[in-house]
Design an enzyme around this catalytic site. Structure first.
Site, PDB file in Angstrom:
ATOM      1  N   TYR A 179      28.021  39.112  44.298  1.00 20.58           N
ATOM      2  CA  TYR A 179      28.252  38.261  43.127  1.00 20.58           C
ATOM      3  C   TYR A 179      26.985  38.185  42.271  1.00 20.58           C
ATOM      4  CZ  TYR A 179      29.374  33.742  40.802  1.00 20.58           C
ATOM      5  OH  TYR A 179      29.611  32.730  39.910  1.00 20.58           O
ATOM      6  N   GLY A 200      41.359  28.831  36.458  1.00 23.88           N
ATOM      7  CA  GLY A 200      40.333  28.432  37.414  1.00 23.88           C
ATOM      8  C   GLY A 200      39.833  27.020  37.148  1.00 23.88           C
ATOM      9  N   GLN A 201      38.885  26.619  37.995  1.00 20.28           N
ATOM     10  CA  GLN A 201      38.362  25.251  37.977  1.00 20.28           C
ATOM     11  C   GLN A 201      37.734  24.920  36.625  1.00 20.28           C
ATOM     12  OE1 GLN A 201      34.903  24.813  40.325  1.00 20.28           O
ATOM     13  NE2 GLN A 201      35.207  22.635  40.720  1.00 20.28           N
ATOM     14  N   LEU A 202      36.891  25.801  36.109  1.00 25.49           N
ATOM     15  CA  LEU A 202      36.244  25.555  34.819  1.00 25.49           C
ATOM     16  C   LEU A 202      37.230  25.764  33.670  1.00 25.49           C
ATOM     17  CD1 LEU A 202      33.760  25.106  32.969  1.00 25.49           C
ATOM     18  CD2 LEU A 202      33.254  27.551  33.217  1.00 25.49           C
ATOM     19  N   ASP A 230      45.510  34.331  32.314  1.00 18.91           N
ATOM     20  CA  ASP A 230      45.064  34.472  33.705  1.00 18.91           C
ATOM     21  C   ASP A 230      45.963  35.486  34.400  1.00 18.91           C
ATOM     22  OD1 ASP A 230      43.200  32.255  35.487  1.00 18.91           O
ATOM     23  OD2 ASP A 230      44.329  33.779  36.579  1.00 18.91           O
ATOM     24  N   ILE A 231      45.449  36.004  35.510  1.00 15.92           N
ATOM     25  CA  ILE A 231      46.263  36.930  36.310  1.00 15.92           C
ATOM     26  C   ILE A 231      46.977  36.170  37.422  1.00 15.92           C
ATOM     27  CG2 ILE A 231      44.420  37.530  37.948  1.00 15.92           C
ATOM     28  CD1 ILE A 231      45.388  40.393  37.830  1.00 15.92           C
ATOM     29  N   GLY A 285      40.825  34.084  32.628  1.00 15.03           N
ATOM     30  CA  GLY A 285      40.600  33.372  33.897  1.00 15.03           C
ATOM     31  C   GLY A 285      40.741  31.876  33.731  1.00 15.03           C
ATOM     32  N   LYS A 316      26.230  39.439  38.454  1.00 14.48           N
ATOM     33  CA  LYS A 316      25.782  38.524  37.397  1.00 14.48           C
ATOM     34  C   LYS A 316      24.501  39.028  36.732  1.00 14.48           C
ATOM     35  CE  LYS A 316      29.073  35.441  37.490  1.00 14.48           C
ATOM     36  NZ  LYS A 316      30.035  35.377  36.374  1.00 14.48           N
TER      37      LYS A 316
HETATM   38  C1  AKB Z   1      29.719  29.975  43.743  1.00 12.74           C
HETATM   39  O1  AKB Z   1      29.479  29.174  44.653  1.00 12.74           O
HETATM   40  O2  AKB Z   1      29.994  31.170  43.920  1.00 12.74           O
HETATM   41  C2  AKB Z   1      29.660  29.476  42.311  1.00 12.74           C
HETATM   42  C3  AKB Z   1      28.322  29.712  41.688  1.00 12.74           C
HETATM   43  C4  AKB Z   1      27.157  28.936  42.120  1.00 12.74           C
HETATM   44  O3  AKB Z   1      28.207  30.520  40.811  1.00 12.74           O
HETATM   45  N1  AKB Z   1      29.990  28.088  42.269  1.00 12.74           N
END
Ligand code: AKB
Length: 317
Positions: A140, A11-13, A34-35, A8, A144
């Site tokens: 999300y 991406g930004q990071l 990355d894909i 990945g 996590k």
């Molecule tokens: C998001 O907004 O989904 C991310 C996070 C806080 O993990 N930046």
């Protein structure tokens, strides 16, 4: 010498972390994958990789004799809310592929990003402690929490050295984020330098924990370099740098761009933001591996407003 694979990485990071790791370990020793986006990179070795394709993933690790993985491929909060199944598949099954391959192929160290999204409405809102309840309200966040538990399990059961931080919203000027709830805090700078009004999808007083990208890169590398025996948290470390509302970041920008105006038009992302902490207690990270941020809101604003116009100029020339 370490041989690092970043998933990945477009991406930004990933793009900023790759540049820093290449400075430390040498360009050829950091393979980005990355894909999405370009399949090639002029900055160093880069390959296409779908982390859900176990065979291709295994072949890549073997081909490059990889011994460290930074696994960043994921859907962020707003996108995962719109695509529940992919959010789970990519975020959890992608991680399980990394953990299984790392155990079987004797990868020395793994980094995996968690998020403040592990916390939900029942967590302490202000200075949320490391061990606050993790009952997230988003897909999300659920992915996590599951991921953190898988990391701790693989460490406990198989001795895998997997390390993690719970990133707050990450703000940088070198690339655009995609699909996060905290993305407004990047977009706002682009509108400010373009002289346009910014339409904010969060409410004016919606506070969230945030961090400047160079601090996020520093935290990642500091944690990966810390002696294993110093690490007391094998789920994921709370880390924090600053916390602000859309009104506060707008005020910070107005110190440099006096006429800058913002309108508020909250959408579904406001509900996600409202379920997250306002600020984070990161004393475990500070004690265990000396975590210390360098940027506050105004220092970040100054640097972005200095650098972003130059970067846009370079891209257009
Ligand atoms: C998001 O907004 O989904 C991310 C996070 C806080 O993990 N930046």
């Amino acid at each position: 010498m370490a041989k690092i694979l970043i998933t990945g990485a477009n991406g930004q990071l990933g793009s900023e972390l790759a540049a820093e790791l290449r400075m430390i370990y040498g360009t050829e020793n950091v393979i980005t994958s990355d894909i999405a986006g370009s399949r090639h990179s002029s900055d160093g070795p880069h390959e296409y990789l779908d982390v859900l394709d176990l065979k291709a993933f295994e072949a890549m690790i073997k081909r490059h004799s990889v011994d460290q993985i930074y696994h960043l491929a994921a859907l962020l909060s707003a996108t995962a809310e719109k695509n529940i199944q992919l959010g789970w598949d990519l975020n959890v099954n992608g991680l399980l592929n990394v953990l299984n391959l790392s155990r079987d192929l004797k990868i020395r160290k793994v980094f995996w990003p968690s998020s403040i999204a592990v916390f939900g409405p029942d967590a302490q809102k202000i200075l949320t402690p490391q061990n606050s309840p993790c009952n997230p309200a988003t897909v999300y966040g659920i992915s996590k929490v599951a991921g953190e538990q898988w990391c701790a399990y693989y460490h406990r059961k198989f001795g895998l050295d997997v390390r993690s931080v719970r990133y707050p919203g990450l703000i940088g000027y070198k690339s655009l984020p995609g699909g996060g709830t905290t993305d407004y805090a990047v977009d706002i700078y682009h509108k400010a330098i373009a002289g346009e009004t910014f339409s904010c999808f969060l409410e004016e007083e919606s506070a969230l924990p945030m961090m400047y990208m160079s601090d996020a890169v520093k935290a990642t590398i500091d944690l990966m370099n810390a002696p294993s025996e110093h690490l007391s948290v094998r789920t994921s470390y709370n880390i924090s740098a600053m916390s602000f509302t859309p009104a506060e970041i707008a005020r910070s920008i107005r110190k440099r761009v006096p006429g800058f105006s913002v309108e508020f038009d909250p959408d579904y992302r406001q509900e996600i933001a409202a379920s997250w902490p306002d600020s984070i207690d990161d004393s475990s990270a500070r004690t265990d591996w000396n975590w210390q941020q360098q940027y506050d809101l105004d220092a970040m604003t100054d640097e972005i407003l200095d650098q972003l116009p130059l970067m846009i100029q370079r891209m257009n020339s």
